[in-house]
Design a protein around this motif. Structure first.
Motif, PDB file in Angstrom:
ATOM      1  N   SER A  44      20.573  15.378  -2.415  1.00  0.00           N
ATOM      2  CA  SER A  44      19.702  14.807  -1.411  1.00  0.00           C
ATOM      3  C   SER A  44      18.507  14.678  -2.217  1.00  0.00           C
ATOM      4  O   SER A  44      18.203  15.239  -3.180  1.00  0.00           O
ATOM      5  N   ILE A  45      17.656  13.825  -1.610  1.00  0.00           N
ATOM      6  CA  ILE A  45      16.412  13.412  -2.179  1.00  0.00           C
ATOM      7  C   ILE A  45      15.457  14.822  -2.208  1.00  0.00           C
ATOM      8  O   ILE A  45      14.780  15.035  -3.049  1.00  0.00           O
ATOM      9  N   ALA A  46      15.767  15.581  -1.034  1.00  0.00           N
ATOM     10  CA  ALA A  46      14.698  16.913  -0.947  1.00  0.00           C
ATOM     11  C   ALA A  46      15.092  17.615  -2.295  1.00  0.00           C
ATOM     12  O   ALA A  46      14.297  18.382  -2.930  1.00  0.00           O
ATOM     13  N   GLU A  47      16.685  17.835  -2.424  1.00  0.00           N
ATOM     14  CA  GLU A  47      16.814  18.401  -3.674  1.00  0.00           C
ATOM     15  C   GLU A  47      16.395  18.083  -5.045  1.00  0.00           C
ATOM     16  O   GLU A  47      16.038  18.889  -5.923  1.00  0.00           O
ATOM     17  N   ILE A  48      16.447  16.620  -5.270  1.00  0.00           N
ATOM     18  CA  ILE A  48      15.998  16.174  -6.256  1.00  0.00           C
ATOM     19  C   ILE A  48      14.432  16.510  -6.699  1.00  0.00           C
ATOM     20  O   ILE A  48      14.036  16.672  -7.381  1.00  0.00           O
ATOM     21  N   ARG A  49      13.771  16.302  -5.493  1.00  0.00           N
ATOM     22  CA  ARG A  49      12.382  16.588  -5.457  1.00  0.00           C
ATOM     23  C   ARG A  49      12.005  18.074  -6.087  1.00  0.00           C
ATOM     24  O   ARG A  49      10.995  18.099  -6.946  1.00  0.00           O
ATOM     25  N   GLU A  50      12.931  18.918  -5.357  1.00  0.00           N
ATOM     26  CA  GLU A  50      12.456  20.362  -5.597  1.00  0.00           C
ATOM     27  C   GLU A  50      12.694  20.728  -7.033  1.00  0.00           C
ATOM     28  O   GLU A  50      12.194  21.377  -7.918  1.00  0.00           O
ATOM     29  N   ARG A  51      13.838  20.185  -7.822  1.00  0.00           N
ATOM     30  CA  ARG A  51      14.360  20.315  -9.167  1.00  0.00           C
ATOM     31  C   ARG A  51      13.185  19.579  -9.998  1.00  0.00           C
ATOM     32  O   ARG A  51      13.089  20.200 -11.053  1.00  0.00           O
ATOM     33  N   ALA A  52      12.898  18.543  -9.621  1.00  0.00           N
ATOM     34  CA  ALA A  52      12.007  17.706 -10.443  1.00  0.00           C
ATOM     35  C   ALA A  52      10.511  18.634 -10.528  1.00  0.00           C
ATOM     36  O   ALA A  52      10.273  18.782 -11.772  1.00  0.00           O
ATOM     37  N   THR A  53      10.114  19.009  -9.480  1.00  0.00           N
ATOM     38  CA  THR A  53       8.969  19.665  -9.382  1.00  0.00           C
ATOM     39  C   THR A  53       8.935  20.961 -10.026  1.00  0.00           C
ATOM     40  O   THR A  53       8.071  21.313 -10.998  1.00  0.00           O
ATOM     41  N   ALA A  54      10.062  21.592 -10.168  1.00  0.00           N
ATOM     42  CA  ALA A  54      10.365  22.814 -11.017  1.00  0.00           C
ATOM     43  C   ALA A  54      10.293  22.439 -12.459  1.00  0.00           C
ATOM     44  O   ALA A  54       9.821  23.130 -13.359  1.00  0.00           O
ATOM     45  N   PHE A  55      10.874  21.338 -12.861  1.00  0.00           N
ATOM     46  CA  PHE A  55      10.847  20.869 -14.305  1.00  0.00           C
ATOM     47  C   PHE A  55       9.370  20.694 -14.514  1.00  0.00           C
ATOM     48  O   PHE A  55       8.931  21.186 -15.786  1.00  0.00           O
ATOM     49  N   PHE A  56       8.617  19.924 -13.927  1.00  0.00           N
ATOM     50  CA  PHE A  56       7.358  19.575 -14.116  1.00  0.00           C
ATOM     51  C   PHE A  56       6.440  20.721 -14.380  1.00  0.00           C
ATOM     52  O   PHE A  56       5.623  20.785 -15.185  1.00  0.00           O
ATOM     53  N   ALA A  57       6.456  21.857 -13.290  1.00  0.00           N
ATOM     54  CA  ALA A  57       5.870  23.140 -13.468  1.00  0.00           C
ATOM     55  C   ALA A  57       5.892  23.846 -14.852  1.00  0.00           C
ATOM     56  O   ALA A  57       5.344  24.486 -15.271  1.00  0.00           O
ATOM     57  N   ALA A  58       7.119  23.362 -15.591  1.00  0.00           N
ATOM     58  CA  ALA A  58       7.555  24.386 -16.647  1.00  0.00           C
ATOM     59  C   ALA A  58       6.729  23.716 -17.919  1.00  0.00           C
ATOM     60  O   ALA A  58       6.830  24.280 -19.047  1.00  0.00           O
ATOM     61  N   ARG A  59       6.037  22.659 -17.800  1.00  0.00           N
ATOM     62  CA  ARG A  59       5.182  21.861 -18.668  1.00  0.00           C
ATOM     63  C   ARG A  59       6.068  21.696 -19.814  1.00  0.00           C
ATOM     64  O   ARG A  59       5.860  22.168 -21.144  1.00  0.00           O
ATOM     65  N   SER A  60       7.160  20.975 -19.945  1.00  0.00           N
ATOM     66  CA  SER A  60       7.969  20.698 -21.066  1.00  0.00           C
ATOM     67  C   SER A  60       7.215  19.786 -22.111  1.00  0.00           C
ATOM     68  O   SER A  60       6.593  18.943 -21.654  1.00  0.00           O
ATOM     69  N   THR A  61       7.575  19.961 -23.443  1.00  0.00           N
ATOM     70  CA  THR A  61       7.250  19.262 -24.392  1.00  0.00           C
ATOM     71  C   THR A  61       7.233  17.711 -24.247  1.00  0.00           C
ATOM     72  O   THR A  61       8.529  17.034 -24.035  1.00  0.00           O
ATOM     73  N   VAL A  62       6.000  16.982 -24.071  1.00  0.00           N
ATOM     74  CA  VAL A  62       6.307  15.530 -23.965  1.00  0.00           C
ATOM     75  C   VAL A  62       6.410  14.823 -25.463  1.00  0.00           C
ATOM     76  O   VAL A  62       5.744  15.241 -26.485  1.00  0.00           O
ATOM     77  N   VAL A  63       7.221  13.808 -25.668  1.00  0.00           N
ATOM     78  CA  VAL A  63       7.402  13.274 -26.995  1.00  0.00           C
ATOM     79  C   VAL A  63       6.412  12.015 -26.994  1.00  0.00           C
ATOM     80  O   VAL A  63       6.052  11.322 -26.210  1.00  0.00           O
ATOM     81  N   THR A  64       5.900  11.642 -28.273  1.00  0.00           N
ATOM     82  CA  THR A  64       5.172  10.576 -28.424  1.00  0.00           C
ATOM     83  C   THR A  64       5.887   9.248 -28.408  1.00  0.00           C
ATOM     84  O   THR A  64       5.299   8.312 -27.898  1.00  0.00           O
ATOM     85  N   ARG A  65       7.222   9.169 -28.723  1.00  0.00           N
ATOM     86  CA  ARG A  65       7.769   7.902 -28.896  1.00  0.00           C
ATOM     87  C   ARG A  65       9.126   7.938 -28.081  1.00  0.00           C
ATOM     88  O   ARG A  65      10.243   8.479 -28.885  1.00  0.00           O
ATOM     89  N   PRO A  66       9.051   7.696 -26.793  1.00  0.00           N
ATOM     90  CA  PRO A  66      10.624   8.139 -26.179  1.00  0.00           C
ATOM     91  C   PRO A  66      11.605   7.178 -26.611  1.00  0.00           C
ATOM     92  O   PRO A  66      11.095   5.931 -27.056  1.00  0.00           O
ATOM     93  N   LEU A  67      12.982   7.712 -26.557  1.00  0.00           N
ATOM     94  CA  LEU A  67      13.863   6.619 -27.021  1.00  0.00           C
ATOM     95  C   LEU A  67      14.675   6.112 -25.831  1.00  0.00           C
ATOM     96  O   LEU A  67      14.892   6.905 -25.081  1.00  0.00           O
ATOM     97  N   VAL A  68      14.981   4.969 -25.726  1.00  0.00           N
ATOM     98  CA  VAL A  68      15.613   4.386 -24.377  1.00  0.00           C
ATOM     99  C   VAL A  68      17.044   4.050 -25.063  1.00  0.00           C
ATOM    100  O   VAL A  68      17.451   3.409 -26.127  1.00  0.00           O
ATOM    101  N   ALA A  69      17.993   4.086 -23.915  1.00  0.00           N
ATOM    102  CA  ALA A  69      19.317   3.744 -24.039  1.00  0.00           C
ATOM    103  C   ALA A  69      19.612   2.688 -23.264  1.00  0.00           C
ATOM    104  O   ALA A  69      18.696   2.137 -22.227  1.00  0.00           O
ATOM    105  N   GLY A  70      20.834   2.136 -23.102  1.00  0.00           N
ATOM    106  CA  GLY A  70      21.029   1.035 -22.525  1.00  0.00           C
ATOM    107  C   GLY A  70      21.220   1.563 -20.857  1.00  0.00           C
ATOM    108  O   GLY A  70      20.581   2.260 -20.573  1.00  0.00           O
ATOM    109  N   VAL A  71      22.108   0.666 -20.127  1.00  0.00           N
ATOM    110  CA  VAL A  71      22.062   0.713 -18.669  1.00  0.00           C
ATOM    111  C   VAL A  71      22.782   2.211 -18.404  1.00  0.00           C
ATOM    112  O   VAL A  71      23.694   2.462 -19.133  1.00  0.00           O
TER     113      VAL A  71
END
Ligand SMILES: Cc1cc2nc3c(=O)[nH]c(=O)nc-3n(C[C@H](O)[C@H](O)[C@H](O)COP(=O)(O)O)c2cc1C
Length: 285
Positions: A258-285
């Motif tokens: 659900s969207i509520a579950e998405i928000r909860e999980r993403a909030t937990a991820f952001f709280a863990a302060r994961s390392t941000v990369v300087t040059r993100p790599l993108v893939a196709g669709v």
């Protein structure tokens, strides 16, 4: 990309596809056009609603678009292609651009490409956006910006270069090839880093979690829940490229129910302060 014919049936005050926020300016309405579309009525309706700029998509190679004889299928049918461009120009006095790829990778592709550019030039469009890949490459290999100088030298149309451009460093690295273009267009990197344009000439602190939540709010405002759910998952797939261990955000969100579950999980991820990369790599669709 908006199915042109559908414009006749949408409510401009409610349709998530047509709505724009009060702070959005210079929005291009990109159309999936087909031979036989009633362009006078479609473009007339866009003009009535204050749209300033229209782009014609002759670049999309998705099977469902080809099946409608639009996108790359229309690019390949030069008579229909020219007729559509000419009718659009005749019925649209605002900014009009067209988006193309290099075409099919045949030995004579440059001749075929140049013919189509001439047709667009004769139709009177204002600028040409080129995603410098062949149709069947999808998003594989790298964009071939080495062809931009050749394209620009053979037309008076301003060229907007597109493909694999992720920020000022890329523009600097590809400067020789990009110089003959009048502008660049950024697709996937603008989804990964929505602040990309604001931060182009300066550095500022990004609160990644806040950006992610704001994007989700916008999506939820615009779309019904089941559509919003999938769009948030898709946005997160791109946004996760900001992180060295972004796959854990991607997986957590794609397995949510659900969207509520998405928000909860993403909030937990952001709280863990994961390392941000300087040059993100993108893939196709
Ligand atoms: C999920 C997704 C959706 C896209 N939708 C469109 C579209 O509606 N219209 C369009 O012209 N291009 C579309 N594209 C292609 C991009 O606009 C762009 O041409 C391509 O991704 C290469 O540029 P980039 O490397 O800056 O992303 C889409 C690409 C992706 C990955």
């Amino acid at each position: 990309m908006l199915a042109a014919r559908q414009i006749l049936h949408e409510n401009f005050d409610k349709s998530p596809w047509l709505l724009r926020r009060h702070n959005e300016r210079n929005v291009f309405y990109q159309l999936m056009v087909r031979a036989g579309d009633p362009f006078d009525r479609i473009l007339g309706r866009l003009a009535e609603h204050g749209v300033e700029a229209v782009d014609l998509n002759f670049a999309c190679d998705a099977p469902e678009i080809r099946a409608c004889l639009a996108g790359s299928a229309l690019f390949n049918n030069i008579d229909a292609f020219g007729s559509v461009a000419e009718q659009c120009r005749r019925n649209w006095s605002g900014v009009l651009t067209a988006k193309v790829r290099l075409g099919d990778e045949t030995p004579d592709w440059q001749k075929r490409f140049a013919e189509r550019v001439r047709v667009l030039e004769d139709s009177g469009i204002d600028a040409l956006i080129v995603h410098t890949r062949f149709f069947r490459e999808k998003f594989k290999r790298r964009a071939r910006h080495e062809f931009i100088p050749w394209i620009a030298a053979n037309t008076r149309l301003p060229i907007i270069a597109n493909g694999d451009i992720g920020g000022p460093e890329d523009v600097a690295a590809m400067a020789d090839n990009l110089r003959p273009a009048c502008a660049i267009m950024i697709g996937r990197h603008a989804i990964v880093r929505p602040w990309l344009f604001a931060a182009w000439d300066s550095t500022f602190q990004i609160d990644h979690g806040a950006v992610w939540h704001r994007m989700c709010e916008y999506i939820e405002e615009d779309f019904p829940p089941e559509v919003a759910f999938r769009r948030i998952q898709m946005f997160t797939k791109y946004f996760a490229a900001n992180y060295a261990f972004g796959h854990s955000l991607r997986t957590a969100v794609s397995n949510a129910r659900s969207i509520a579950e998405i928000r909860e999980r993403a909030t937990a991820f952001f709280a863990a302060r994961s390392t941000v990369v300087t040059r993100p790599l993108v893939a196709g669709v």
